[in-house]
Design an enzyme around this catalytic site. Structure first.
Site, PDB file in Angstrom:
ATOM      1  N   CYS A 100       5.791  -5.312   5.802  1.00  0.00           N
ATOM      2  CA  CYS A 100       4.332  -5.224   5.635  1.00  0.00           C
ATOM      3  C   CYS A 100       3.827  -6.360   4.739  1.00  0.00           C
ATOM      4  O   CYS A 100       3.953  -7.514   5.103  1.00  0.00           O
ATOM      5  CB  CYS A 100       3.919  -3.852   5.126  1.00  0.00           C
ATOM      6  SG  CYS A 100       2.144  -3.520   5.351  1.00  0.00           S
TER       7      CYS A 100
ATOM      8  N   HIS B 230       5.853  -0.816   9.603  1.00  0.00           N
ATOM      9  CA  HIS B 230       6.763  -0.114   8.700  1.00  0.00           C
ATOM     10  C   HIS B 230       7.908   0.502   9.499  1.00  0.00           C
ATOM     11  O   HIS B 230       7.745   1.575  10.084  1.00  0.00           O
ATOM     12  CB  HIS B 230       6.020   0.991   7.949  1.00  0.00           C
ATOM     13  CG  HIS B 230       5.066   0.492   6.922  1.00  0.00           C
ATOM     14  ND1 HIS B 230       5.449   0.213   5.628  1.00  0.00           N
ATOM     15  CD2 HIS B 230       3.749   0.204   6.995  1.00  0.00           C
ATOM     16  CE1 HIS B 230       4.401  -0.210   4.942  1.00  0.00           C
ATOM     17  NE2 HIS B 230       3.356  -0.230   5.753  1.00  0.00           N
TER      18      HIS B 230
ATOM     19  N   GLU C  98      10.420   2.021   8.361  1.00  0.00           N
ATOM     20  CA  GLU C  98      10.803   3.282   7.730  1.00  0.00           C
ATOM     21  C   GLU C  98       9.899   4.439   8.130  1.00  0.00           C
ATOM     22  O   GLU C  98      10.223   5.607   7.890  1.00  0.00           O
ATOM     23  CB  GLU C  98      10.825   3.125   6.204  1.00  0.00           C
ATOM     24  CG  GLU C  98       9.473   3.120   5.518  1.00  0.00           C
ATOM     25  CD  GLU C  98       8.719   1.804   5.601  1.00  0.00           C
ATOM     26  OE1 GLU C  98       7.642   1.721   4.973  1.00  0.00           O
ATOM     27  OE2 GLU C  98       9.193   0.863   6.265  1.00  0.00           O
TER      28      GLU C  98
END
Length: 209
Positions: A82, A190, A192
């Protein structure tokens, strides 16, 4: 052998979800700003949440700008996520202010020209042919939360040097969703927060380092 990955702890948010995802993806993860860990681990992850200028201030306050450059100069793998991707460029333009980035790549991060911002949600990407990160997840969607991005690639790489793998997405206009350039890899989204596809991408990166 399990790869060691340091997640850079410099005051940015979202680090614990990044650590958890990297662990699930198969890495031995340490969250720290210790210089020895940052340099010596197999991989370094630079997360980033918030404004470009604020992230740069925090990185410099911890001396992380120099440590990131030292790793990359030695061809030691780094993954930016990001705003951790955005600061790899020379300049960021936010709220009418210009901030200097890490300058690993030429170019400027700017506000996307889109009818609705921020860009929040799941979007498809145009993965680069031969990409390591997107191997097996080329057709998947990834989770984005951002208003700013790089919309052009300005680094001119010619033979015998290997060109970067560029992956694009679109929100109002086409923007860089990921870059793989030697030891430096980055994602605007992202991983994750991107479910199984994000874990596979992180696993691909871990296996490559």
């Amino acid at each position: 052998m399990t790869k060691s990955v340091t997640v850079l702890d410099y005051g940015s948010g979202n680090v614990h979800s990044v650590c958890k995802a990297l662990t699930e993806a198969g890495a031995n993860v340490t969250l720290t700003n210790n210089a020895s860990n940052i340099y010596e681990s197999d991989g370094l992850v630079v997360p980033g949440v918030g404004a470009f200028g604020s992230v740069m201030e925090k990185l410099k306050a911890h001396g992380a700008d120099r440590l990131i450059d030292k790793r990359l100069t030695a061809s030691r793998p780094v993954l930016g996520i990001c705003v951790g991707m955005q600061v790899m460029f020379e300049t960021g333009l936010e709220h009418g202010l210009e901030a200097q980035g890490l300058g690993q790549w030429p170019g400027t991060v700017k506000l996307l020209d889109a009818p609705r911002l921020p860009h929040i949600g799941w979007s498809k990407v145009e993965a680069s042919s031969g990409s390591t990160l997107f191997n097996g997840v080329e057709q998947e969607r990834f989770y984005f939360v951002h208003s700013y991005a790089s919309v052009a690639w300005e680094l001119d790489i010619r033979p015998p040097f290997i060109p970067a793998h560029l992956t694009w997405s679109n929100h109002g206009e086409r923007f860089l969703a990921a870059v793989e350039n030697g030891p430096l890899a980055t994602t605007q989204f992202h991983p994750e927060k991107s479910g199984p596809a994000g874990l596979k991408l992180l696993s691909n990166w871990i296996e490559s380092i």
